[in-house]
Design an enzyme around this catalytic site. Structure first.
Site, PDB file in Angstrom:
ATOM      1  N   ARG A  20       0.796  -1.212   0.000  1.00  0.00           N
ATOM      2  CA  ARG A  20       0.000   0.000   0.000  1.00  0.00           C
ATOM      3  C   ARG A  20       0.832   1.267   0.000  1.00  0.00           C
ATOM      4  O   ARG A  20       0.645   2.145  -0.843  1.00  0.00           O
ATOM      5  CB  ARG A  20      -0.935   0.007   1.213  1.00  0.00           C
ATOM      6  CG  ARG A  20      -1.948   1.140   1.211  1.00  0.00           C
ATOM      7  CD  ARG A  20      -2.791   1.140   2.469  1.00  0.00           C
ATOM      8  NE  ARG A  20      -3.415  -0.139   2.709  1.00  0.00           N
ATOM      9  CZ  ARG A  20      -4.112  -0.425   3.802  1.00  0.00           C
ATOM     10  NH1 ARG A  20      -4.243   0.481   4.739  1.00  0.00           N
ATOM     11  NH2 ARG A  20      -4.655  -1.609   3.958  1.00  0.00           N
TER      12      ARG A  20
ATOM     13  N   HIS B  44      -7.636  -4.863  -7.818  1.00  0.00           N
ATOM     14  CA  HIS B  44      -7.483  -4.081  -6.583  1.00  0.00           C
ATOM     15  C   HIS B  44      -8.813  -4.060  -5.834  1.00  0.00           C
ATOM     16  O   HIS B  44      -9.634  -3.152  -6.032  1.00  0.00           O
ATOM     17  CB  HIS B  44      -7.038  -2.661  -6.938  1.00  0.00           C
ATOM     18  CG  HIS B  44      -6.405  -1.913  -5.802  1.00  0.00           C
ATOM     19  ND1 HIS B  44      -5.194  -2.262  -5.256  1.00  0.00           N
ATOM     20  CD2 HIS B  44      -6.824  -0.824  -5.091  1.00  0.00           C
ATOM     21  CE1 HIS B  44      -4.882  -1.429  -4.276  1.00  0.00           C
ATOM     22  NE2 HIS B  44      -5.865  -0.549  -4.167  1.00  0.00           N
TER      23      HIS B  44
ATOM     24  N   TYR C 264     -18.157  11.275 -15.224  1.00  0.00           N
ATOM     25  CA  TYR C 264     -18.101  12.443 -16.097  1.00  0.00           C
ATOM     26  C   TYR C 264     -16.777  12.584 -16.835  1.00  0.00           C
ATOM     27  O   TYR C 264     -16.685  13.383 -17.767  1.00  0.00           O
ATOM     28  CB  TYR C 264     -18.356  13.725 -15.296  1.00  0.00           C
ATOM     29  CG  TYR C 264     -19.716  13.777 -14.649  1.00  0.00           C
ATOM     30  CD1 TYR C 264     -20.879  13.673 -15.398  1.00  0.00           C
ATOM     31  CD2 TYR C 264     -19.830  13.934 -13.277  1.00  0.00           C
ATOM     32  CE1 TYR C 264     -22.123  13.717 -14.802  1.00  0.00           C
ATOM     33  CE2 TYR C 264     -21.073  13.982 -12.664  1.00  0.00           C
ATOM     34  CZ  TYR C 264     -22.215  13.866 -13.434  1.00  0.00           C
ATOM     35  OH  TYR C 264     -23.446  13.909 -12.837  1.00  0.00           O
TER      36      TYR C 264
END
Length: 764
Positions: free
Chosen positions: A35, A81, A125
């Site tokens: 991570r 993931h 978007y």
């Protein structure tokens, strides 16, 4: 019984402690490896690597189409993931922000945020695809350049690392916080990193400081100027820990007639422009930098912040020096080169170690790609040999295919080393030799899959030409795999090509951050920053303060709020500092230039300093450096304090005179002369030498006069030879030179005041 009862608890606590330790260690290792820390080889964290690989699988090339970001983050989450799609989209959006990433890996279309700190639009978007930089990170991925591992559910495979063409760890930098460790790496210039790698190839034992000739320091996407000393930069890169002072870039714009303004064109890395402007506006509002008049934002696609001075007489360097210290126009970027050096082990590395790890990885990638290419060549040569045999023995091949029930088996059984019609007198025959007359399964399959239109003579020539070229390439690969020098030569050639591709001639490849000396920013006195103008300070009984322009008549009638009236009024100048004495014994400092104008009623003094509601304003005076003050409480305790010691740097002021209970400050007057006169509420006067009072910076003080009832009414200092003066009830000034009757030791009771002493028990 007690021992028996405690024994089971002791037995149970040990396994619990061990279990907690093992589980926390597992969590820590997962955070560190999967991570927070980047891999030194490709400079990526798992989430970034998986995003790029998912885009590669979706064929989102730099010259191809865009795809909805929601699809990209969804595929990344579903296949590789298994975490929140919001976190994945945030990571992907950052890779597209050219103000955050020196070499963006994602080409975004739509609102991906801006340098003001605005968030990107929702993933539904926006659209995205890879950049050519990301494609360079993937070059060789399909050629067995790196290892693949199973994804989280075993359905698919993902690369454990990407075969990066350049040291992306330093090129784009990284930051992260793990368990017990963190990393923070600034971005650098690719061309400079390639030069450093080339030098490291030529001189493997090169010193860390030598690499600074090629990589002088970070290259931030937002530009700016690094003012860190060269020796500190060298130490940071040598140890892997340090920092860089980064300033904005500005220019002084001449407006004519002596007017000018400062135009900031580049702000420091990771500074949000909107918050920077808010901070500058706060500095103007609080008048912490009095010489700064205004700030406005005229930015469009570029950065253009306008800083206007309050006066044209201000020195631009002085103004910027103060802004550097009080705003984010100068920041310090910390360096902590903590990375996974081999993909597994976290280590704080020097720049040389990071580049060395990248070069070793590039050599491994080169060897694996060469071996993969050789396997492909061997397979193709095998096929070509079969096809050439077919062309040389075309009639026999056609006969077998036409009449045999199992042509593949027949082709493999046939001994092609015999003299078949086309094989006779063929000087260029390169098919199976003696004892190798049989075709392999691969060759037979290739012959059967051959198209009829490929049976022309020209195709046969092309096959021979291809075979010759592949044999030559194979010989070159054999030389490369056998010689380490040839391998490093190949890596050098790749690095030179990468440098040319992403160098200064490429759009965005030139260095953006420059270097300069910080210089010394001297403390500028307030008088040098403010135009010196006369003012009249007015403070009302309710504590409303203002500054009238000019030195007005102090007896002039002024307007106040209903129920309010005048209390303090005196002449001053805008360069003066005012000392406000609270009845609680705290001293506060105000700049006269920061007082509100005199057109209105002013502002409450309590809004400017943290004067408690229960405390009153005892006195306001102009600060005189080097002067001493006599301070005393109503309880009759006091001392001498240097006025320079009472100046406060914060709104909360400075506690000087300690008072308790209902007692408060009764006296705060400048010291002059050699004697002290004290009068109590009992109208008894005591005169003693000034040398009997201690000089302190803070405290309760010593007893000035002894009282049976009441407390201190007033005190003053004077010169014994000149006498003690006061105003009698008729308003006339009276001076008493014969004071032997009232002279005594400090802390004695004194004697009744002389005839004609004021009834309010106050000296002049």
């Amino acid at each position: 019984m007690s021992d028996q009862a405690d024994a089971p608890n002791m037995d149970l606590s040990e396994p619990l402690r061990r279990a907690l330790g093992e589980r926390y260690l597992t969590y820590a290792l997962s955070t560190i490896m999967h991570r927070a820390l980047p891999d030194a080889r490709d400079g990526l964290k798992p989430v970034h690597r998986r995003i790029i690989y998912a885009m590669h699988r979706l064929r989102l090339n730099a010259t191809g189409k865009f795809l909805k970001s929601a699809k990209i983050s969804g595929d990344t989450m579903g296949d590789f993931h298994p975490h929140g799609d919001a976190a994945i989209y945030d990571a992907m959006a950052r890779l597209a922000q050219d103000f955050n990433v020196r070499y963006p890996l994602v080409d975004g279309q739509g609102n991906f945020g801006n340098i003001d700190g605005d968030n990107p639009a929702a993933s539904r978007y926006t659209e995205a695809r890879m950049t050519i930089v990301a494609e360079a990170m993937l070059d060789g991925l399909d050629e067995n350049a790196v290892d693949f591992r199973d994804n989280y559910d075993g359905r698919l495979e993902e690369p454990s690392v990407l075969p990066a063409q350049f040291p992306n760890l330093l090129a784009n930098g990284s930051s992260g916080i793990a368990v017990g460790m963190a990393t923070n790496i600034p971005p650098h210039n690719i061309a400079e990193l390639c030069d450093a790698c080339l030098h490291l190839i030529k001189t493997p034992d090169a010193r860390d400081d030598t690499l600074l000739n090629y990589v002088p320091g970070p290259d931030f996407p937002t530009g700016g100027i690094i003012v860190e000393p060269a020796d500190q930069i060298a130490l940071a890169y040598r140890t892997g820990k340090g920092g860089f002072r980064l300033r904005c870039r500005y220019e002084v714009e001449d407006l004519g007639r002596g007017q000018w303004q400062i135009v900031v064109t580049e702000i420091p890395y990771q500074v949000q422009k909107s918050k920077l402007i808010e901070k500058l506006a706060e500095l103007i509002q609080t008048k912490k930098i009095p010489i700064l008049g205004d700030v406005r934002d005229e930015s469009a696609d570029d950065i253009r912040l306008i800083l206007e001075p309050r006066s044209k007489n201000v020195d631009p360097d002085v103004l910027m020096g103060m802004l550097y210290r009080n705003s984010d126009l100068e920041v310090r970027f910390s360096l902590n080169l903590n990375v996974l050096i081999d993909g597994v082990t976290p280590k704080v590395c020097s720049m040389k170690e990071v580049l060395r790890a990248f070069l070793d990885f590039r050599r491994e990638v080169l060897i694996r790609r060469s071996q993969h290419r050789m396997e492909k060549i061997d397979h193709r040569l095998e096929v070509l040999e079969g096809l050439i045999v077919a062309f040389l023995n075309l009639d026999r091949v056609i006969d077998i295919i036409r009449y045999d029930d199992d042509p593949k088996a027949a082709l493999m059984r046939e001994d092609w080393s015999k003299d078949h019609p086309r094989a006779m007198n063929e000087a260029d025959y390169v098919g199976p030799g003696p004892g190798e007359g049989e075709l392999s399964d691969v060759q037979a399959e290739a012959i059967l899959n051959m198209r009829l239109r490929s049976l022309r003579r020209l195709e046969e020539v092309e096959l021979l030409r291809e075979q010759s070229a592949l044999m030559e390439e194979r010989a070159g690969l054999e030389d490369l795999l056998e010689s380490e020098d040839v391998q490093w030569d190949a890596i050098s050639a790749q690095l030179k090509a990468t440098k040319k591709q992403f160098g200064k001639d490429w759009d965005g490849g030139a260095r953006r951050t420059t270097f300069a000396e910080a210089g010394t920013v001297e403390d500028v006195p307030l008088e040098a920053m403010i135009d010196r103008e006369p003012i009249t300070v007015v403070c009302s009984q309710m504590g409303w303060i203002r500054a009238m322009t000019g030195h007005i008549d102090l007896t002039r009638e002024l307007k106040f709020k209903d129920g309010d009236g005048p209390r303090f009024i005196f002449h001053a100048e805008t360069t003066d500092r005012l000392v406000v004495v609270g009845s609680n014994g705290r001293f506060y400092t105000l700049s006269a230039s920061n007082l509100p104008g005199g057109r209105g009623m002013g502002e409450p003094l309590r809004l400017m300093v943290d004067l408690p509601n229960e405390a009153q304003i005892h006195a306001i005076m102009i600060h005189v450096p080097g002067r001493k003050l006599l301070v005393a409480s109503s309880a009759g305790d006091g001392f001498i304090v240097p006025e320079d010691e009472v100046i406060a740097q914060t709104r909360s002021g400075k506690q000087v005179l300690n008072v308790r209970g209902d007692n408060g400050v009764a006296v705060c007057k400048p010291v002059s002369g050699d004697s002290v006169a004290v009068v109590g509420e009992n109208r008894k006067v005591l005169v003693f030498g000034l040398d009997e009072l201690p000089e302190m910076a803070r405290g309760k003080g010593v007893r000035l006069q002894k009282y049976k009832d009441g407390g201190l009414s007033d005190a003053t200092t004077f010169t014994r030879a000149e006498g003690l003066s006061w105003n009698d009830p008729a308003g006339r000034t009276r001076t008493e030179t014969e004071l032997t009757e009232w002279h005594g030791k400090r802390a004695s009771t004194g004697r009744m005041a002389p005839r004609g002493f004021p009834r309010d028990n106050k000296f002049n």
